[in-house]
Design a protein around this motif. Structure first.
Motif, PDB file in Angstrom:
ATOM      1  N   SER A 219       0.842  -1.202   0.000  1.00  0.00           N
ATOM      2  CA  SER A 219       0.000   0.000   0.000  1.00  0.00           C
ATOM      3  C   SER A 219       0.872   1.245   0.000  1.00  0.00           C
ATOM      4  O   SER A 219       1.894   1.293   0.687  1.00  0.00           O
ATOM      5  CB  SER A 219      -0.898   0.014   1.245  1.00  0.00           C
ATOM      6  N   GLY A 220       0.457   2.243  -0.789  1.00  0.00           N
ATOM      7  CA  GLY A 220       1.178   3.515  -0.829  1.00  0.00           C
ATOM      8  C   GLY A 220       2.416   3.496  -1.705  1.00  0.00           C
ATOM      9  O   GLY A 220       3.199   4.460  -1.704  1.00  0.00           O
ATOM     10  N   CYS A 221       2.599   2.421  -2.499  1.00  0.00           N
ATOM     11  CA  CYS A 221       3.809   2.349  -3.323  1.00  0.00           C
ATOM     12  C   CYS A 221       3.648   3.081  -4.652  1.00  0.00           C
ATOM     13  O   CYS A 221       4.603   3.228  -5.411  1.00  0.00           O
ATOM     14  CB  CYS A 221       4.202   0.893  -3.576  1.00  0.00           C
TER      15      CYS A 221
ATOM     16  N   PHE B 288       7.702  -0.458  -5.585  1.00  0.00           N
ATOM     17  CA  PHE B 288       8.052  -0.223  -4.185  1.00  0.00           C
ATOM     18  C   PHE B 288       8.515   1.230  -4.066  1.00  0.00           C
ATOM     19  O   PHE B 288       9.395   1.671  -4.803  1.00  0.00           O
ATOM     20  CB  PHE B 288       9.165  -1.190  -3.742  1.00  0.00           C
ATOM     21  N   ASP B 289       7.906   1.937  -3.160  1.00  0.00           N
ATOM     22  CA  ASP B 289       8.221   3.362  -2.939  1.00  0.00           C
ATOM     23  C   ASP B 289       8.283   4.171  -4.227  1.00  0.00           C
ATOM     24  O   ASP B 289       9.211   4.944  -4.475  1.00  0.00           O
ATOM     25  CB  ASP B 289       9.583   3.478  -2.217  1.00  0.00           C
ATOM     26  N   GLY B 290       7.299   3.970  -5.059  1.00  0.00           N
ATOM     27  CA  GLY B 290       7.192   4.775  -6.275  1.00  0.00           C
ATOM     28  C   GLY B 290       8.102   4.337  -7.402  1.00  0.00           C
ATOM     29  O   GLY B 290       8.149   4.993  -8.450  1.00  0.00           O
ATOM     30  N   ARG B 291       8.838   3.250  -7.191  1.00  0.00           N
ATOM     31  CA  ARG B 291       9.745   2.776  -8.250  1.00  0.00           C
ATOM     32  C   ARG B 291       9.324   1.405  -8.733  1.00  0.00           C
ATOM     33  O   ARG B 291       8.829   0.596  -7.953  1.00  0.00           O
ATOM     34  CB  ARG B 291      11.172   2.667  -7.715  1.00  0.00           C
ATOM     35  N   GLN B 292       9.616   1.161 -10.001  1.00  0.00           N
ATOM     36  CA  GLN B 292       9.397  -0.164 -10.553  1.00  0.00           C
ATOM     37  C   GLN B 292      10.591  -1.013 -10.116  1.00  0.00           C
ATOM     38  O   GLN B 292      11.734  -0.604 -10.334  1.00  0.00           O
ATOM     39  CB  GLN B 292       9.356  -0.055 -12.078  1.00  0.00           C
TER      40      GLN B 292
END
Lengths: 404, 222
Positions: free
Chosen positions: B40-42, B216-220
């Protein structure tokens, strides 16, 4: 698409019953006030039967004069004076009349009727609808016939149903009825239209050599000042005033606009109507914002599937117009009920009040005003919330957010 | 079909800057069924919203069918969403005041030149594809979760879009119903060649798709 909007509008109205109730009450009440006010105004100033030429009519009640040697006098204006005025290129017609009353009896009770003694030009300047019989003509006037044309309500009150033609009204010297004219709601009467009974002026007991009121029909409302100037000039040329120096002539009466401070009336009414429409509209804007906010998810869905902000704004405006249109119809019904009661109140002490045959203030004009004001109301109260909510960001809307 | 080049999405408030997507480069081919997974939030949903033209990237370019979507006005974006894209949401997002059929017709309302009778015909066809043509007059609150999601899929496909964007379409459903919905989407991808991008938390469902993109954390991250 419109069918879908209408469907949604009705569903929303039924779902939000309290809001719908408050809205419809506000709208219909506002429209009723708006409609009655505008109709009263129209009855006061508009060209309404029988006074169909009111906007270019000069109601002359009399002429007075003053000079250093003669302090004040009413000018005698009789037939000859008006004959000369008739030759003026600005005058289309003149009706000379005199107001009075006659007594009559019904079931042992005395009834006083308003009467106007008029010449035959009345029928040309005014537009009466004859329910039966005919108007009196020049010959009837010359031969001094004791004829009467009565109003519809007078006929119903005095003679009941059935024809009144050939019957008599009055006490000792009776008048034979030759015509019955349709009633009109006359809130502001200036001339003979106020009368219940119209009678040829040649049989008036008052001398016509004295000062007579008249209704002067100008060729256009622009030439009314010229007619007034002509009246002043003609008065100054009357033999007995010719030699007087520094004579001041004063005309009493005027156009309906002059007699009723039209400018102030317009301004006052405009301000009144502005508040009548705008204040509830502002309230409705607030209610609408809340109502539409509850539908933010729907806004998001529609945006996701291709509705642009302008299309959504259109949808909400249409929905609002639908609800205000329903309010408008309720407003028309309310107007009818309230205006009928008003008419009865206004005429409560006139002899005709008992039979209640008055046409109410409701008319095609009031229906038109109601519908137009409902549409205006719908637009005014719908545009801002619709515009505001349609700009809602689709993602925020889907999450149930409010407009920022 | 869908190309994201160096896409960044940064949410700024007066005190905090949150990077939701960080230089994302993705290329999704026509007819692919791609799932996007991550905690969630990634940034999964942000990614889907940007592909769906519901949100704008802070920087970078997005191309749909080889057309870069930059600086488009609201009307043009609405047109593209209507013609090219179809959305399926986790919580269905059906309009409760409208019947099943009226809900399915919604995308066609905003398409020019589609008459009422054509709308109805296409909506019935879409409902048939999801096996719900017997419930056209029902309202959403008269349906089960699975049925609602099938209505949502019918609404998403009624305009025959090239891309379906599904945000956790099985997230609110039990395993049986989730399987049903998944099968409908797989079938659409197979028979109609519809490109599908699905955000999910469910490894099992993601395993059924052709490609999995992890975030993950906005990255692929794969």
């Amino acid at each position: 698409m419109l069918r879908n909007y209408i469907k949604i509008a009705f569903k929303v109205m039924l779902r939000q019953k309290f809001f719908t109730g408050v809205s419809l009450f506000g709208i219909s009440f506002t429209i009723m006030i708006f409609s009655i006010t505008t109709v009263i105004f129209d009855l006061g100033y508009g060209d309404n039967a029988p006074a169909v030429n009111r906007s270019r009519t000069l109601y002359l009640d009399g002429i007075s004069m003053e000079s250093p040697t003669v302090p004040y006098a009413r000018v005698n204006i009789g037939d000859d004076f008006y004959k000369k005025l008739r030759d003026s290129r600005d005058v289309e017609n003149i009706c000379i009349y005199k107001a009075g009353n006659i007594r009559s009896f019904k079931n042992g009770k005395v009834i006083i009727f308003n009467v106007s003694y008029t010449d035959e030009e009345l029928w040309h300047i005014y537009n009466y609808t004859f329910l039966e019989g005919r108007p009196y003509n020049k010959r009837d006037i010359i031969t001094g016939k004791r004829y009467a044309v009565i109003s519809e309500s007078t006929k119903k009150y005095y003679f009941g149903n059935g024809s009144a033609i050939g019957k008599y009204i009055g006490d000792e010297k009776k008048f034979q009825i030759i015509g019955v004219v349709k009633n009109k709601v006359i809130l502001y009467a200036n001339g003979p239209e106020v009368a219940n009974i119209l009678i040829p002026y040649s049989i008036s007991t008052t001398s016509y050599a004295s000062s007579n009121p008249a209704i002067i029909l100008a060729k256009s409302n622009k030439v009314i000042p010229d007619i007034k100037d002509e009246l002043v000039r003609m008065t100054k040329r009357i033999d007995q005033y010719k030699s007087l120096k520094d004579i001041r002539i004063r005309l009493s009466g005027g156009t309906v606009f002059e007699m009723r401070d039209f400018g102030y009336a317009i301004l006052g009414l405009s301000i009144f109507l502005f508040f009548i429409v705008v204040i509830p509209a502002l309230n409705l804007i607030g209610l609408n914002v809340n109502r539409i906010s509850e539908r933010s998810s729907e806004i998001g869905i529609r945006k996701a599937f291709g509705a642009s902000s302008s299309v959504l704004a259109g949808q909400f405006i249409i929905e609002n117009i639908i609800i205000t249109f329903i309010g408008g119809i309720l407003g028309v019904i309310l107007t009818f009920v309230v205006s009928s009661a008003l008419v009865r109140m206004i005429f409560y002490n006139s002899p005709e009040s008992a039979d209640g045959v008055y046409s109410a203030l409701i008319s095609w004009k009031s229906v038109l005003y109601s519908i137009l004001s409902a549409l205006f109301f719908g637009l005014v109260s719908g545009v801002i919330p619709a515009w505001r909510m349609s700009r809602l960001h689709a993602i925020k809307a889907l999450k149930g957010g409010s407009a920022s | 079909m869908i190309k994201l080049i160096n896409v960044e999405k940064i949410y700024r408030t007066s005190s905090i800057e949150t990077v939701a997507l960080n230089k994302v480069n993705i290329n999704i081919q026509k007819g692919e069924f791609v799932s996007v997974m991550g905690p969630s939030g990634c940034g999964k949903s942000t990614l889907l919203n940007i592909i769906g033209l519901l949100d704008e990237p802070t920087s970078g370019t997005i191309e749909i069918a080889d057309t870069p979507i930059t600086g488009y006005a609201d009307k043009k974006l609405a047109y593209l969403r209507n013609e090219k894209l179809g959305f399926i949401f986790q919580s269905y997002h059906l309009i409760s005041d409208l019947s099943v059929l009226d809900n399915v017709e919604i995308p066609l309302l905003y398409r020019k030149g589609v008459s009422g009778s054509v709308r109805r015909k296409l909506a019935l066809e879409a409902l048939e594809k999801v096996g719900l043509n017997s419930r056209t007059k029902h309202f959403p609150n008269q349906l089960s979760g699975g049925q609602r999601q099938r209505v949502a899929i019918a609404r998403a496909i009624v305009g025959n879009p090239e891309v379906l964007l599904a945000d956790e379409p099985t997230g609110n459903l039990d395993s049986v119903m989730g399987e049903e919905i998944m099968n409908i989407m797989l079938n659409l991808n197979k028979t109609e060649g519809t490109t599908i991008v699905m955000v999910t938390h469910d490894e099992y469902m993601a395993g059924k798709t052709e490609r999995l993109i992890r975030f993950f954390d906005g990255r692929q991250v794969n």
